[in-house]
Design a protein around this motif. Structure first.
Motif, PDB file in Angstrom:
ATOM      1  N   ASP A 569      35.471  60.386-101.809  1.00 16.57           N
ATOM      2  CA  ASP A 569      34.328  59.669-101.218  1.00 16.57           C
ATOM      3  C   ASP A 569      33.487  60.616-100.352  1.00 16.57           C
ATOM      4  OD1 ASP A 569      32.947  57.127-100.764  1.00 16.57           O
ATOM      5  OD2 ASP A 569      33.518  57.477 -98.675  1.00 16.57           O
ATOM      6  N   HIS A 570      34.192  61.449 -99.563  1.00 20.85           N
ATOM      7  CA  HIS A 570      33.488  62.390 -98.697  1.00 20.85           C
ATOM      8  C   HIS A 570      32.735  63.424 -99.540  1.00 20.85           C
ATOM      9  CE1 HIS A 570      32.606  64.743 -95.174  1.00 20.85           C
ATOM     10  NE2 HIS A 570      33.147  65.807 -95.738  1.00 20.85           N
ATOM     11  N   ALA A 571      33.363  63.837-100.643  1.00 15.10           N
ATOM     12  CA  ALA A 571      32.744  64.853-101.496  1.00 15.10           C
ATOM     13  C   ALA A 571      31.453  64.347-102.146  1.00 15.10           C
ATOM     14  CB  ALA A 571      33.731  65.301-102.570  1.00 15.10           C
ATOM     15  N   LEU A 572      31.321  63.005-102.257  1.00 11.19           N
ATOM     16  CA  LEU A 572      30.116  62.456-102.904  1.00 11.19           C
ATOM     17  C   LEU A 572      28.978  62.188-101.907  1.00 11.19           C
ATOM     18  CD1 LEU A 572      31.850  60.048-105.427  1.00 11.19           C
ATOM     19  CD2 LEU A 572      30.659  62.184-105.950  1.00 11.19           C
ATOM     20  N   GLU A 573      29.190  62.620-100.681  1.00 14.12           N
ATOM     21  CA  GLU A 573      28.210  62.422 -99.608  1.00 14.12           C
ATOM     22  C   GLU A 573      26.808  62.904-100.021  1.00 14.12           C
ATOM     23  OE1 GLU A 573      29.599  61.341 -96.373  1.00 14.12           O
ATOM     24  OE2 GLU A 573      27.478  60.744 -96.261  1.00 14.12           O
ATOM     25  N   ASP A 574      26.747  64.122-100.537  1.00 12.50           N
ATOM     26  CA  ASP A 574      25.444  64.712-100.912  1.00 12.50           C
ATOM     27  C   ASP A 574      24.771  63.904-102.007  1.00 12.50           C
ATOM     28  OD1 ASP A 574      25.459  66.647 -99.089  1.00 12.50           O
ATOM     29  OD2 ASP A 574      26.168  68.257-100.434  1.00 12.50           O
ATOM     30  N   THR A 579      20.381  60.362-103.758  1.00 12.34           N
ATOM     31  CA  THR A 579      19.947  59.144-104.463  1.00 12.34           C
ATOM     32  C   THR A 579      19.652  57.999-103.487  1.00 12.34           C
ATOM     33  OG1 THR A 579      22.260  58.574-104.738  1.00 12.34           O
ATOM     34  CG2 THR A 579      21.192  59.664-106.595  1.00 12.34           C
ATOM     35  N   SER A 580      19.644  58.303-102.196  1.00 12.83           N
ATOM     36  CA  SER A 580      19.374  57.311-101.142  1.00 12.83           C
ATOM     37  C   SER A 580      20.248  56.068-101.286  1.00 12.83           C
ATOM     38  CB  SER A 580      17.893  56.884-101.168  1.00 12.83           C
ATOM     39  OG  SER A 580      17.074  57.992-101.015  1.00 12.83           O
ATOM     40  N   ARG A 581      21.526  56.275-101.619  1.00 15.28           N
ATOM     41  CA  ARG A 581      22.436  55.134-101.751  1.00 15.28           C
ATOM     42  C   ARG A 581      23.394  55.101-100.567  1.00 15.28           C
ATOM     43  NH1 ARG A 581      24.174  53.508-107.177  1.00 15.28           N
ATOM     44  NH2 ARG A 581      25.509  52.164-105.945  1.00 15.28           N
ATOM     45  N   GLU A 582      23.438  54.039 -99.849  1.00 14.21           N
ATOM     46  CA  GLU A 582      24.439  53.886 -98.799  1.00 14.21           C
ATOM     47  C   GLU A 582      25.104  52.510 -98.905  1.00 14.21           C
ATOM     48  OE1 GLU A 582      26.453  55.193 -96.806  1.00 14.21           O
ATOM     49  OE2 GLU A 582      25.687  57.203 -97.176  1.00 14.21           O
ATOM     50  N   ASP A 583      24.825  51.817-100.029  1.00 14.87           N
ATOM     51  CA  ASP A 583      25.404  50.489-100.206  1.00 14.87           C
ATOM     52  C   ASP A 583      26.892  50.587-100.541  1.00 14.87           C
ATOM     53  OD1 ASP A 583      23.972  51.653-102.637  1.00 14.87           O
ATOM     54  OD2 ASP A 583      25.464  50.281-103.506  1.00 14.87           O
TER      55      ASP A 583
END
Ligand SMILES: Cc1cc2nc3c(=O)[nH]c(=O)nc-3n(C[C@H](O)[C@H](O)[C@H](O)COP(=O)(O)O)c2cc1C
Ligand code: SF4
Length: 589
Positions: A569-574, A579-583
């Motif tokens: 999950d942390h690795a997908l931060e960038d 993609t402006s996704r925080e949902d």
């Protein structure tokens, strides 16, 4: 050509075997070995530039980027940490305005960590421009800061800063000061080579560097080797964390050591010897060289020793440059040849194919000292004490939680409980015997003995009381091995790093039972397929503590059955940011 570099090359007769010694000189003078220096050295020695670069990168005390005018390296062993090393280092960094590992903007200072520097009985300790400064306190740090800010050369610093105590607490056969300089040589001249070799066989002397190979057999193998150009090498690398007894022998018993080396030379027919002195003990270099000079002028070294026509032998001192693996005898030989210290694949062994591929005896400092005493006192005298398979005495370097740390000489067979009593240790939780590569012995086993048949040790004896977190020690050693692995073989290169990460995971409270099983699995691989003793012994402390002190790990385990070391999950931060996704659907839970 830069005249300093060219003078150094000239002094070493443009001999590529002296590459490491040349690089140490350049590092001392310029606080770095720049790529320009590397080019000049490669051209001057007629070797590829890549070889020079590889050597610079291998040794911790060499650097291709500038270090500060004052290069301050803190000994980062567990015993230094127990004595408050980290607070002292933080204080120094703060007052000097420098980050650990980085050079200050004006180039004045660097402060960093280094592996154990062998001052465990008088820590916390540091090397300042290569010279040991033990017993660091907040008050001493203030003086250091003033001296650095004043740009005062080391000879203007208080002498007391550089005073290294010997702290000899218990003497027996070896440390008793009853030896007359030259006695071992007089004995071999008077009685003949064979008679003294017989004494050595009778004595049962075994190597004191850790492996315990019979000394007389090693010397006899070398004597039998076909090639007549032979070498004697003294292993004074003493890099095993917690060991400092060789330091004391080198400081106070140098004649005994050099007598032992000359005796060996006589018995194996060698004319040249080397003392490989760890860089951390550079403070001893001048006094050792003076002792060699005095021996030359008094007929104990050089041509026709003691007036005997065919007894020619001389000794040269080579400095190491901060690499634990150099203590491994074949790596040490590579280092003596001016190369990276990658352990050789064996066989063949050094006794037939050692330095310059010639028959070579490599022995520990204590072994040579003991051999000299045996030549003088006789094999039976020596074998009269100790146990059935461990004759004579052993020097122990005692540090950690006790009121009288220092060097203790005991007959083999001594029990841990007696040693702990003698050195003023109370409420002891465990003793780490034999250094980072050795065994962790819990309280219920303090009846055990120091001997080759029970607990064998090169000499390190670190005591941890019941207030200590043993995991801090395990983590310190795991980091040490990951740092010191030479990287040549995969099981050790990868294994030590994975072990370090797994121990950190336990410390952080994220480990699960699966991680502990993984440690056992890794240890199996490292123990069965590493190329040298470093990789073979690196997992020992982890397995010992897992098996004998499982509570050390159990109380740190996280609640889950399995927790990945990699946080996806942390690795997908960038990716989420781009993609402006925080949902919630963008997270892996
Ligand atoms: C990683 C490693 C480090 C070692 N460090 C030392 C050392 O600092 N001093 C030493 O005498 N032997 C050390 N040894 C053991 C040497 O390889 C060798 O066995 C020893 O110098 C032989 O001398 P001895 O027979 O007198 O013990 C080390 C071995 C390994 C695998
Ligand atoms: S076991 Fe480790 S130190 Fe030894 S050769 Fe392999 S990588 Fe190098």
């Amino acid at each position: 050509m830069n005249s300093f570099v060219s003078d150094v090359l000239h002094e070493f007769r443009h001999d590529a075997n002296d590459l490491l010694q040349i690089l140490i000189r350049i590092q001392d003078r310029y606080s770095q070995v720049s790529s320009k220096h590397q080019e000049l050295i490669a051209a001057g020695l007629d070797i590829p530039r890549t070889r020079v670069e590889a050597v610079v990168q291998f040794y911790a005390f060499l650097s291709d980027t500038p270090r500060g005018d004052f290069n301050i390296l803190f000994s980062h062993n567990i015993t230094d940490l127990m004595l408050g090393k980290q607070q002292i280092m933080d204080q120094l960094c703060r007052k000097l305005g420098v980050q650990p590992g980085q050079i200050r903007a004006d180039g004045r200072a660097t402060v960093d960590n280094t592996s154990c520097i062998g001052m465990n009985d008088q820590g916390p300790a540091a090397l300042i421009n290569g010279y040991a400064v033990p017993r660091l306190t907040p008050e001493r740090v203030d003086v250091i800061v003033d001296k650095v800010e004043d740009n005062a050369p080391l000879y203007e610093w208080p002498d007391a800063f550089f005073k290294v105590e010997t702290n000899i607490r218990r003497s027996d056969l070896i440390l008793e000061r009853n030896y007359v300089v030259g006695a071992a040589l007089d004995a071999v001249i008077a009685r003949g080579d064979e008679a003294i070799m017989d004494e050595l066989h009778r004595s049962g002397l075994r190597g004191m560097g850790g492996a315990g190979f019979e000394t007389a057999r090693k010397w006899a193998f070398c004597l039998k080797a076909r090639d007549h150009e032979r070498y004697v090498v003294c292993n004074a690398d003493e890099g095993e964390p917690g060991t400092f007894k060789d330091r004391v022998l080198l400081q106070d018993y140098a004649h005994l050591l050099f007598d032992g080396m000359a005796l060996c030379a006589r018995l194996i027919g060698a004319q040249k010897g080397y003392l490989y002195l760890r860089g951390e003990y550079r403070y001893l270099l001048t006094s050792l060289q003076d002792t060699l000079e005095r021996r030359r002028s008094s007929g104990l070294l050089g041509h026709s020793i003691r007036g005997v026509d065919d007894f020619d032998f001389d000794i040269e001192i080579h400095l190491g440059a901060g690499a634990y693996v150099c203590g491994e005898e074949s790596a040490l030989i590579e280092s003596l040849e001016g190369k990276r210290a990658i352990p050789r694949t064996r066989p063949p062994f050094p006794v037939t194919h050692g330095l310059h591929n010639k028959p070579t005896v490599v022995n520990n400092v204590e072994t040579f000292c003991t051999a000299a005493k045996i030549a003088d006192g006789g094999g039976e005298w020596f074998a009269g004490i100790g146990t059935r398979r461990s004759k004579g005495t052993k020097l122990l370097s005692i540090s950690g939680d006790c009121s009288r740390p220092g060097v203790y000489e005991y007959p083999f067979g001594v029990r841990l409980e007696q040693i702990l009593d003698d050195c003023g240790a109370t409420d002891t939780q465990a003793v780490q015997i034999g250094g980072a590569a050795g065994h962790c012995v819990p309280e219920r086993e303090f009846h055990r003995q120091i001997s080759f048949e029970d607990l064998s040790t090169g000499g390190s004896f670190m005591i941890l009381n019941k207030e200590r977190d043993l995991l801090a020690m395990v983590q310190n050693f795991a980091e040490f091995f990951a740092h010191e692995s030479c990287g040549f073989c995969t099981p050790c290169r990868i294994g030590t790093t994975l072990m370090k990460d797994l121990v950190a995971k336990v410390t952080d409270g994220h480990a699960t039972r699966a991680d502990l099983e993984e440690m056992h699995h890794l240890a199996k691989i490292m123990r069965s397929s590493s190329n040298c003793g470093l990789g073979l012994t690196a997992p020992t402390v982890i397995i010992d503590t897992l098996e004998k002190l499982p509570e050390v790990y159990a109380r740190r385990l996280g609640p889950k059955d399995f927790e990945p070391a990699f946080d996806l999950d942390h690795a997908l931060e960038d990716a989420r940011r781009i993609t402006s996704r925080e949902d919630p659907d963008a997270h892996i839970l």
